[in-house]
Design an enzyme around this catalytic site. Sequence first.
Site, PDB file in Angstrom:
ATOM      1  N   ASP A  43      -4.686  -5.813  -5.879  1.00  0.00           N
ATOM      2  CA  ASP A  43      -3.580  -6.738  -5.645  1.00  0.00           C
ATOM      3  C   ASP A  43      -4.137  -8.118  -5.345  1.00  0.00           C
ATOM      4  O   ASP A  43      -5.275  -8.262  -4.862  1.00  0.00           O
ATOM      5  CB  ASP A  43      -2.690  -6.278  -4.486  1.00  0.00           C
ATOM      6  N   LYS A  61       6.716  -1.405 -13.580  1.00  0.00           N
ATOM      7  CA  LYS A  61       7.972  -2.036 -13.174  1.00  0.00           C
ATOM      8  C   LYS A  61       8.343  -3.109 -14.194  1.00  0.00           C
ATOM      9  O   LYS A  61       7.518  -3.924 -14.574  1.00  0.00           O
ATOM     10  CB  LYS A  61       7.846  -2.676 -11.791  1.00  0.00           C
ATOM     11  N   GLY A 116       0.769  -1.231   0.000  1.00  0.00           N
ATOM     12  CA  GLY A 116       0.000   0.000   0.000  1.00  0.00           C
ATOM     13  C   GLY A 116       0.802   1.285   0.000  1.00  0.00           C
ATOM     14  O   GLY A 116       0.235   2.370   0.088  1.00  0.00           O
TER      15      GLY A 116
END
Length: 213
Positions: free
Chosen positions: A83, A164, A63
Amino acid sequence: MKSSKSKKVNRAWLHDHLTDPYVKLAQKEGYRARAAYKLKEIDETLKLVKPGQVVVDLGAAPGAWSQYLRRKLGTTGTIIALDLLDFEPVDGVTFLQGDFREDEVTASLEAELAGRPVDLVVSDMAPNLSGIPASDAARISHLVELAVEFATRHLRPEGALVCKVFHGSGYSQLVALFKQHFRVVKPIKPKASRDRSAETFVVGMGLKARRSE
């Protein structure tokens, strides 16, 4: 029993973690993870987060990115976090738990958006790694491809995607994928990314106009 080699590795990791300035800063400033400073540096470099935005945070646990986004947006805007793992609620953040690779989970995210265009998608998603390079590269690429696909469907024309990725097999193809869909593409390795880590972040800004079929 653990081997002496693995004990040394664990001790080295613990030493690095406890002496890491970003870990100490995160504790001081109330962030759940040092990763907050990766997004902070990317945002401060490219000025991505602005009041009133609709932001989607993929791979959000624990978070820290959602915390940074909420602090930066203040009381404005909308943050939807997703998630596979659960996390403690962040005030002002809508959290959905599920696997982004599953169609029904993507559908629930789209339902939460309710047709609203998205200003920014940030993805810190990473698969569980097997240690088999070819297999891991394919898993990483798949998550990035899904994030790009979602972003191209839901971003505003001037929106941005932060993803990412990892240097190694498949990296150049992922950068090429970004260039296929975004007018501006910038790879960034934030200072908070550990030097020995292969991770980096690719940012795509401004969707290219779709060609008519």
